[in-house]
Design a protein around this motif. Structure first.
Motif, short mmCIF file in Angstrom:
data_model
loop_
_atom_site.label_atom_id
_atom_site.label_comp_id
_atom_site.label_asym_id
_atom_site.label_seq_id
_atom_site.Cartn_x
_atom_site.Cartn_y
_atom_site.Cartn_z
N TRP A 296 3.04 40.70 -5.37
CA TRP A 296 1.80 40.50 -6.12
C TRP A 296 1.11 39.19 -5.77
O TRP A 296 -0.10 39.05 -5.98
N ARG A 297 1.86 38.22 -5.25
CA ARG A 297 1.25 36.94 -4.86
C ARG A 297 0.78 36.94 -3.40
O ARG A 297 0.18 35.96 -2.95
N THR A 298 1.08 38.01 -2.67
CA THR A 298 0.69 38.10 -1.26
C THR A 298 -0.55 38.97 -1.08
O THR A 298 -1.45 38.63 -0.30
N PHE A 299 -0.62 40.07 -1.81
CA PHE A 299 -1.68 41.06 -1.59
C PHE A 299 -2.58 41.21 -2.82
O PHE A 299 -2.18 40.90 -3.95
N ASN A 300 -3.80 41.74 -2.57
CA ASN A 300 -4.71 42.02 -3.70
C ASN A 300 -4.31 43.27 -4.46
O ASN A 300 -4.76 43.49 -5.59
N CYS A 301 -3.48 44.12 -3.84
CA CYS A 301 -2.92 45.31 -4.50
C CYS A 301 -3.97 46.28 -5.02
O CYS A 301 -3.73 47.04 -5.96
N GLY A 302 -5.15 46.26 -4.40
CA GLY A 302 -6.19 47.22 -4.76
C GLY A 302 -7.32 46.67 -5.59
O GLY A 302 -8.29 47.39 -5.87
N ILE A 303 -7.23 45.39 -6.01
CA ILE A 303 -8.29 44.76 -6.80
C ILE A 303 -8.79 43.53 -6.05
O ILE A 303 -8.06 42.56 -5.87
N GLY A 304 -10.05 43.59 -5.60
CA GLY A 304 -10.59 42.52 -4.77
C GLY A 304 -11.40 41.49 -5.53
O GLY A 304 -11.62 40.38 -5.03
N MET A 305 -11.86 41.83 -6.72
CA MET A 305 -12.66 40.92 -7.53
C MET A 305 -12.42 41.25 -9.00
O MET A 305 -12.27 42.42 -9.36
N VAL A 306 -12.35 40.21 -9.84
CA VAL A 306 -12.18 40.41 -11.28
C VAL A 306 -13.30 39.72 -12.03
O VAL A 306 -13.66 38.58 -11.71
N LEU A 307 -13.87 40.41 -13.00
CA LEU A 307 -14.90 39.84 -13.88
C LEU A 307 -14.32 39.64 -15.26
O LEU A 307 -13.64 40.53 -15.80
N VAL A 308 -14.59 38.49 -15.85
CA VAL A 308 -14.24 38.21 -17.24
C VAL A 308 -15.52 38.43 -18.05
O VAL A 308 -16.53 37.78 -17.81
N VAL A 309 -15.47 39.39 -18.99
CA VAL A 309 -16.68 39.75 -19.73
C VAL A 309 -16.40 39.83 -21.23
O VAL A 309 -15.27 40.06 -21.66
N GLU A 310 -17.46 39.66 -21.99
CA GLU A 310 -17.40 39.84 -23.45
C GLU A 310 -16.91 41.26 -23.72
O GLU A 310 -17.46 42.24 -23.20
N ALA A 311 -15.87 41.39 -24.55
CA ALA A 311 -15.21 42.69 -24.76
C ALA A 311 -16.18 43.77 -25.22
O ALA A 311 -16.14 44.91 -24.74
N LYS A 312 -17.08 43.44 -26.14
CA LYS A 312 -17.97 44.46 -26.70
C LYS A 312 -19.01 44.95 -25.70
O LYS A 312 -19.65 45.97 -25.93
N GLU A 313 -19.16 44.23 -24.59
CA GLU A 313 -20.12 44.63 -23.57
C GLU A 313 -19.45 45.16 -22.29
O GLU A 313 -20.12 45.42 -21.30
N ALA A 314 -18.14 45.34 -22.35
CA ALA A 314 -17.39 45.76 -21.16
C ALA A 314 -17.86 47.11 -20.64
O ALA A 314 -18.03 47.31 -19.43
#
Length: 346
Positions: A296-314
């Motif tokens: 998990w520390r070597t590869f992206n494992c299928g996720i290249g970008m992560v967004l942190v968003v307000e839960a109610k607007e997800a």
């Protein structure tokens, strides 16, 4: 006849020919703010002409690592330039910045104009996809520094963001949702381990994969790194109140990259069954018997970008991302930190 630079291994005429060959590629990336053609001693860019009033400049530089070894082995040079651009511009957009311009550094022992032109064409394709101008670069021919037929690449990009729109925001809090964007595969990190596993398995890059008989390992591994700039910028602008931070998942994977944008009192709880891990990662883990933490520390494992968003607007943000051609997954949320910075749950 005495010694000449050409006899020493450097062909100035080939370099000049390359500049002429790549001028049309650079031209196709021109955008508002671009001011000069290739060939000068320096390149100019006008942020005001690009529409900014109080911009902060954001810069990034990177390479593509030992993925180059696979491009060399496969004799395929037309997409590695996309990787180079992606590794740089994806690091800009996480701060809310729009990439403005890009410069490249191409170094080789003996210049092949044809190969170099293919590489730069890929760079131009990446720049066009990211909306930034290819305004300059450097080609270095250095006899004795590289194995025959090999080259190295580095990229440098500058972007801008209006001062009040800089990310990450300070109001990140427990309960915020984490949206992951699908990667196109390995992207440009972890290839030293990839090559080690391939050698251990005595497999060539022209071997068919066991999970897709229509493709070779080389074809799967050379899939270009995804460029998330336009989709992420569109969502940041359309949902400014919702998007609080972004993290580009590169070397270090989710465990090392998400904490870079989080306050010290929060952790990320990731549900790893919330997306389908691409087959190449599953094969690498099994074939290499890679320990979970290292994997998990070597590869992206299928996720290249992560967004942190307000839960109610997800949900709204995810719909926007889908409309931009992304494949978003709700992969977890932020919680009060008690132990690990990132907790991977099955």
């Amino acid at each position: 006849m005495g010694a000449t630079y050409q006899k020493a291994g450097v062909d100035i005429d080939a370099g000049d020919e390359l500049v002429e060959r790549i001028k049309p590629f650079a031209k196709m990336t021109r955008r508002s703010g671009s001011m000069e053609e290739l060939g000068g001693f320096g390149a100019l860019f006008d942020p005001k002409a690009a529409g900014y009033t109080d911009p902060l400049l954001v810069s990034s530089t990177d390479g593509v690592g030992t993925k180059l070894k696979i491009a060399h082995a496969m004799g395929k040079h037309d997409t590695i330039g996309i990787d180079l651009v992606a590794m740089c511009v994806n690091d800009l957009v996480v701060q809310g910045a729009e990439p403005l311009f890009f410069l490249d550094y191409f170094a080789t022992g003996k210049l092949s104009v044809e190969v170099a032109a293919q590489v730069v064409k890929g760079i131009a394709d990446g720049c066009k996809e990211a909306g930034c101008a290819l305004i300059g670069g450097e080609t270095a021919e250095m006899p004795g520094m590289y194995a025959p037929g090999e080259y190295d690449l580095a990229g440098f990009t500058v972007g801008a963001v209006e001062r009040e729109k800089l990310l990450p925001r300070r109001d990140i809090q427990a309960g915020d949702a984490l949206i992951g964007l699908a990667s196109s595969g390995i992207h440009s990190n972890g290839f030293s381990l990839v090559r080690y596993i391939m050698e251990s398995e005595k497999l060539g890059y022209d071997s068919k994969t066991p999970f897709d008989a229509t493709k070779t390992f080389g074809e799967v591994m050379l899939a270009p790194t995804r460029i998330y700039v336009k989709s992420c910028l569109s969502v940041i602008r359309a949902h400014a109140s919702a998007v609080k931070a972004l993290a580009h998942i590169t070397g270090g994977g989710l465990p090392d990259n998400l904490p870079r944008v989080l306050p010290a009192h929060l952790s990320a709880e990731i549900h790893t069954n919330s997306w389908q891990m691409p087959s190449i990662f599953q094969w690498l883990q099994q074939a290499g018997n890679v320990p979970k933490a290292d994997f998990w520390r070597t590869f992206n494992c299928g996720i290249g970008m992560v967004l942190v968003v307000e839960a109610k607007e997800a949900d709204v943000v995810m719909q926007s991302l889908k409309a931009q051609g992304e494949a978003p997954h709700l992969i977890g949320s932020l919680v009060a930190r008690t132990s690990d910075e990132v907790m991977l749950r099955d």
